[in-house]
Scaffold this motif. Structure first.
Motif, PDB file in Angstrom:
ATOM      1  N   CYS A  86      39.298  41.061  29.879  1.00 19.50           N
ATOM      2  CA  CYS A  86      38.742  42.373  29.520  1.00 19.50           C
ATOM      3  C   CYS A  86      39.841  43.429  29.656  1.00 19.50           C
ATOM      4  O   CYS A  86      40.520  43.490  30.684  1.00 19.50           O
ATOM      5  CB  CYS A  86      37.579  42.697  30.455  1.00 19.50           C
ATOM      6  N   PRO A  87      40.056  44.282  28.662  1.00 19.86           N
ATOM      7  CA  PRO A  87      41.018  45.386  28.809  1.00 19.86           C
ATOM      8  C   PRO A  87      40.668  46.206  30.047  1.00 19.86           C
ATOM      9  O   PRO A  87      39.502  46.571  30.246  1.00 19.86           O
ATOM     10  CB  PRO A  87      40.836  46.186  27.514  1.00 19.86           C
ATOM     11  N   LEU A  88      41.673  46.514  30.864  1.00 22.19           N
ATOM     12  CA  LEU A  88      41.369  46.968  32.211  1.00 22.19           C
ATOM     13  C   LEU A  88      42.270  48.118  32.659  1.00 22.19           C
ATOM     14  O   LEU A  88      43.485  48.078  32.477  1.00 22.19           O
ATOM     15  CB  LEU A  88      41.541  45.784  33.167  1.00 22.19           C
ATOM     16  N   VAL A  89      41.640  49.135  33.237  1.00 25.51           N
ATOM     17  CA  VAL A  89      42.351  50.181  33.978  1.00 25.51           C
ATOM     18  C   VAL A  89      42.097  49.903  35.455  1.00 25.51           C
ATOM     19  O   VAL A  89      40.957  49.948  35.920  1.00 25.51           O
ATOM     20  CB  VAL A  89      41.855  51.588  33.607  1.00 25.51           C
ATOM     21  N   VAL A  97      42.152  55.087  29.841  1.00 22.52           N
ATOM     22  CA  VAL A  97      41.105  54.483  29.014  1.00 22.52           C
ATOM     23  C   VAL A  97      41.379  54.773  27.539  1.00 22.52           C
ATOM     24  O   VAL A  97      41.296  53.882  26.681  1.00 22.52           O
ATOM     25  CB  VAL A  97      39.713  55.016  29.418  1.00 22.52           C
ATOM     26  N   ILE A 119      44.135  52.559  26.109  1.00 19.28           N
ATOM     27  CA  ILE A 119      43.708  51.182  25.849  1.00 19.28           C
ATOM     28  C   ILE A 119      42.833  51.118  24.609  1.00 19.28           C
ATOM     29  O   ILE A 119      42.980  50.218  23.768  1.00 19.28           O
ATOM     30  CB  ILE A 119      42.980  50.608  27.079  1.00 19.28           C
ATOM     31  N   LEU A 120      41.932  52.091  24.445  1.00 19.47           N
ATOM     32  CA  LEU A 120      41.094  52.103  23.246  1.00 19.47           C
ATOM     33  C   LEU A 120      41.940  52.301  21.992  1.00 19.47           C
ATOM     34  O   LEU A 120      41.644  51.734  20.943  1.00 19.47           O
ATOM     35  CB  LEU A 120      40.047  53.211  23.356  1.00 19.47           C
ATOM     36  N   CYS A 128      36.718  48.371  27.224  1.00 19.02           N
ATOM     37  CA  CYS A 128      37.636  48.659  28.320  1.00 19.02           C
ATOM     38  C   CYS A 128      36.803  48.764  29.586  1.00 19.02           C
ATOM     39  O   CYS A 128      35.600  49.041  29.527  1.00 19.02           O
ATOM     40  CB  CYS A 128      38.382  49.969  28.056  1.00 19.02           C
ATOM     41  N   ARG A 131      45.679  43.787  27.793  1.00 13.80           N
ATOM     42  CA  ARG A 131      45.817  45.240  27.668  1.00 13.80           C
ATOM     43  C   ARG A 131      45.410  45.856  28.998  1.00 13.80           C
ATOM     44  O   ARG A 131      44.260  45.706  29.434  1.00 13.80           O
ATOM     45  CB  ARG A 131      44.946  45.784  26.525  1.00 13.80           C
ATOM     46  N   SER A 132      46.329  46.557  29.630  1.00 17.05           N
ATOM     47  CA  SER A 132      46.029  47.094  30.961  1.00 17.05           C
ATOM     48  C   SER A 132      46.817  48.359  31.248  1.00 17.05           C
ATOM     49  O   SER A 132      47.849  48.627  30.638  1.00 17.05           O
ATOM     50  CB  SER A 132      46.336  46.041  32.032  1.00 17.05           C
ATOM     51  N   ILE A 191      32.189  51.057  27.789  1.00 21.76           N
ATOM     52  CA  ILE A 191      33.234  51.274  28.786  1.00 21.76           C
ATOM     53  C   ILE A 191      32.690  50.864  30.148  1.00 21.76           C
ATOM     54  O   ILE A 191      31.780  51.503  30.689  1.00 21.76           O
ATOM     55  CB  ILE A 191      33.691  52.751  28.828  1.00 21.76           C
TER      56      ILE A 191
END
Length: 359
Positions: free
Chosen positions: A279-282, A325, A328-329, A262, A299-300, A181
């Motif tokens: 990259c999957p992002l918050v 998070v 997204i996971l 993420c 994926r966000s 992460i």
């Protein structure tokens, strides 16, 4: 009888400032332009200074650009309204800058078709529909230029590939077998930084959930390293690994981003680096506008301070970010919600949060 569109074989894109952050934001536009005109010869022209596409992003831009011209003598600018030398002819000129004086000067570059958004496309050879409204997001504004040029909006998914050499180094630092992460706690403007203590608390939640926190620290955040190591001994710091030398390159961040399940980032250059590799992002937002600037990835999630009635970053609760998070996971790892590792099981307070907003 339907009029046939002219064949476009040569394209010039005129930009103003094109530093690393600007160039990262323009990458989706550049990829879409190449997808719309796969056989065209595309030239990138800067009116103000150098471009990162000729520097740190040279390899990233290589598949999409044929020529780079940094302030060519024949390009009309405010400082050089009567340019020296003979400008080449282009089938299509796209002026991305959005100001009427610059669009007017762009008309002096020999061309068949000019597309320029200034003055609601008044000087442009092609315009949006009559009741057009200016897109809010900077990506949509740029992609609209491609749509007008190509007649459709090319769909470009995924991200660019980090250089192989950087990927090999990153894989040695972040080997397979763990859920990494990413935590990018920095930003160029201190007002855009989520409190460091909250990043530390979020990292602890990831450890409890069976994940490995990975702090992405740039040169400005290097002084935070001792504190973060003490607070989160399980965390990794790939950009501070000696394999990268004194200062980690942009390629190091891109390569690390490809290995993250993420990442959580402020509105910063690092967030756009991570977005470049999808990259999957918050994304965390406070005083700046997520509607205009949020990175676009497959994926966000966005968590904004305005959701909690304020504009300062401290208003964002850790629980909501942890929930984002976890969501997204759950998208990326089908067994995540069914396993004992679900973050909803780690902190009951998180499952009650309702303020996380999808991008």
């Amino acid at each position: 009888m339907k009029r046939r569109r002219r064949t476009i074989k040569t394209i010039a894109v005129i930009v103003g400032l094109d530093l690393t952050g600007d160039a990262l934001i323009k990458l989706p536009f550049l990829r879409a332009l190449r997808a719309g005109f796969p056989a065209a010869e595309i030239s990138w022209l800067t009116a103000q200074g150098p471009t990162a596409y000729a520097g740190v992003l040279r390899e990233a831009a290589r598949p999409y650009l044929d020529h780079i011209w940094e302030q060519p003598a024949w390009l009309p600018t405010a400082a050089r309204p009567r340019p020296d030398g003979q400008a080449p002819h282009f089938d299509l000129v796209i002026d991305t800058r959005g100001r009427w004086r610059e669009a007017w000067r762009a008309r002096l570059v020999p061309h068949d078709l000019l597309i320029a958004p200034a003055l609601r496309y008044l000087l442009s050879g092609r315009r949006p529909a009559r009741f057009w409204r200016k897109p809010v997001h900077i990506h949509d504004r740029l992609l609209e230029l491609v749509q007008l040029a190509a007649g459709y909006r090319p769909e470009v998914s995924g991200g660019i590939a980090a250089p192989d050499a950087a990927c090999a180094k990153a894989a040695a630092i972040l080997p397979p077998g763990a859920h990494y992460i990413g935590l990018a706690p920095g930003a160029g403007n201190s007002a855009k930084i989520w409190p460091r203590k909250k990043f530390i608390e979020l990292a602890a939640i990831q450890v409890q959930a069976g994940c490995v926190p990975v702090f992405l620290l740039g040169p400005q955040e290097a002084g935070w390293l001792p504190e973060l190591r003490r607070a989160v001994p399980e965390a990794l710091f790939p950009l501070q690994h000696p394999v990268w030398g004194q200062n980690p390159s942009l390629d190091a961040t891109l390569a690390a981003g490809e290995l993250l399940a993420c990442a959580v980032a402020n509105d910063s250059g690092t967030s756009h680096m991570l977005a470049a590799v999808d990259c999957p992002l918050v994304s965390l937002f406070g005083p700046t506008s997520a509607l205009k600037l949020a990175p676009r990835v497959s994926r966000s999630r966005i968590v904004a301070a305005q959701q909690f009635g304020r504009s300062d970053m401290d208003a964002i609760p850790v629980a909501n970010v942890a929930q984002a998070v976890a969501e997204i996971l759950a998208q990326a790892i089908p067994s995540w919600n069914r396993s004992g590792d679900s973050m909803k099981d780690v902190n009951p307070e998180i499952s009650a949060c309702q303020s996380t907003m999808s991008c």
